[in-house]
Scaffold this active site. Sequence first.
Site, PDB file in Angstrom:
ATOM      1  N   HIS A  83      74.627 -25.769  73.870  1.00 43.80           N
ATOM      2  CA  HIS A  83      75.745 -26.593  74.331  1.00 43.80           C
ATOM      3  C   HIS A  83      76.466 -27.164  73.127  1.00 43.80           C
ATOM      4  CE1 HIS A  83      78.135 -29.313  76.784  1.00 43.80           C
ATOM      5  NE2 HIS A  83      77.922 -30.209  75.845  1.00 43.80           N
ATOM      6  N   ASP A 164      76.767 -36.121  88.728  1.00 47.71           N
ATOM      7  CA  ASP A 164      77.492 -36.144  87.459  1.00 47.71           C
ATOM      8  C   ASP A 164      78.943 -35.714  87.646  1.00 47.71           C
ATOM      9  OD1 ASP A 164      77.708 -36.160  84.460  1.00 47.71           O
ATOM     10  OD2 ASP A 164      78.169 -34.062  84.874  1.00 47.71           O
ATOM     11  N   ARG A 171      84.825 -41.637  85.313  1.00 46.73           N
ATOM     12  CA  ARG A 171      84.855 -42.058  83.919  1.00 46.73           C
ATOM     13  C   ARG A 171      86.126 -41.594  83.241  1.00 46.73           C
ATOM     14  NH1 ARG A 171      80.234 -39.109  81.667  1.00 46.73           N
ATOM     15  NH2 ARG A 171      80.878 -40.048  79.684  1.00 46.73           N
ATOM     16  N   SER A 186      75.173 -37.051  81.122  1.00 44.38           N
ATOM     17  CA  SER A 186      76.062 -36.088  81.762  1.00 44.38           C
ATOM     18  C   SER A 186      75.760 -34.675  81.285  1.00 44.38           C
ATOM     19  CB  SER A 186      77.522 -36.450  81.459  1.00 44.38           C
ATOM     20  OG  SER A 186      78.403 -35.462  81.964  1.00 44.38           O
ATOM     21  N   LYS A 190      72.939 -31.552  83.525  1.00 38.52           N
ATOM     22  CA  LYS A 190      73.309 -30.182  83.897  1.00 38.52           C
ATOM     23  C   LYS A 190      72.455 -29.152  83.167  1.00 38.52           C
ATOM     24  CE  LYS A 190      77.748 -30.758  83.020  1.00 38.52           C
ATOM     25  NZ  LYS A 190      77.967 -32.203  82.866  1.00 38.52           N
TER      26      LYS A 190
END
Length: 427
Positions: A83, A164, A171, A186, A190
């Site tokens: 990620h 989320d 947000r 967040s 995932k």
Amino acid sequence: MPDALSIITRKRDGKELNGAEIDWIIEAFTRGVVADEQMAALAMAVYFRGMTRAETARWTTAMIDSGRRLDFTGLGLPTVDKHSTGGVGDKITLPLAPLVAACGVAVPQLSGRGLGHTGGTLDKLESIPGWRAELSIAEIAEILADPAVGAVVCAAGADLAPADRRLYALRDVTGTVESIPLIASSIMSKKIAEGTGALVLDVKVGSGAFMKDLGDARELARTMVELGEDEGLHTVALLTRMDVPLGRTAGNALEVREAVEVLAGDGPPDVVELTLALAREMLAAVGRDDVDPADKLRDGTAMDRWRAMIAAQGGDPDAPLPVARHTEVLRAPGDGVLAELDAMAVGVAAWRLGAGRERQGEPVQAAAGIELHVKPGDRVRAGDVIATLHTDTPAKFPAAMATLGEGVHISDSTPATRPLVVERITA
């Protein structure tokens, strides 16, 4: 029994929420029992008061438990994901996923679309004719199990950490995005729910990154590594520089073209360097550090996996990529050395050309973006082309040109060379 008002006021007053309170508020928000304005108020309280490690871990688990967890243990292959926190010209996932798959490791890469100045992996891939981001769980598993493919880059399903998804939308419009506990939970909710066996994080730091400050980037990386390890997910983070765009392109189809160059054994040195650094971390995380990914770039195996991966998701790897109908160039204002090419300026300029979106759900131009002809340290003469701007909407050129020009600085001295990978963080 907990209630929303008491939880909001406890966090507002700087008190630590207990597990039952966190479980209840996330579950009730997901069901619609807690109103958006109440959850927005709690997010603002967290923004100012923060969360402890125990709170953040429980918050993350509650968001994971709001949906389903995937399980790829039946594949018979180790699984690993990567990620990135997002940057300008960050097309690393495109060559990285098939490269790691070519080394005998399955890569279930759930990615997102861009927002603002940072490009989205799915937006880039959607510039390939026929390619589709939405896959069922069965399709993902089938592609991962295929010995000729072994990698998937697709959108996360709606049932993966749905809490989320709802919270991030709040947000985004209430000024509470920049909270390290909320960012970390967040991302990690995932990634943990995805069911991968290991995770490597690329946490960007610099002018073009979400985290401008090294200390903040380090704190975010450590928080995410801790969350992963607390859930039994082996997690490693690299802090990498994002003051200058990665590679020589920023824009969807332009970045796909550059990623293919890397897979063909060429491409910009910084993109190749970071792709290999992350590939080695991913392989080491699952015990496959006996394979050198550089060999898979040289012998064409990674390119074969790329073509198979694109085809498996409906794309045509041989189809021509979109080309913008209009181009303009930015020229050097004088002689000297390119001392600065600000990543944020390049990202915003590409966004202004149509490569990105201001709000979720807006369309993007596949062919829009910026092609860089020089990088910091290169010598230029007055009138040399520094960048080519691409768009289908010529009215966008003036604003993009002005933004890009502000990020370009010529001087008499060569800027200092700094390493791309700043730091490695483990549990």
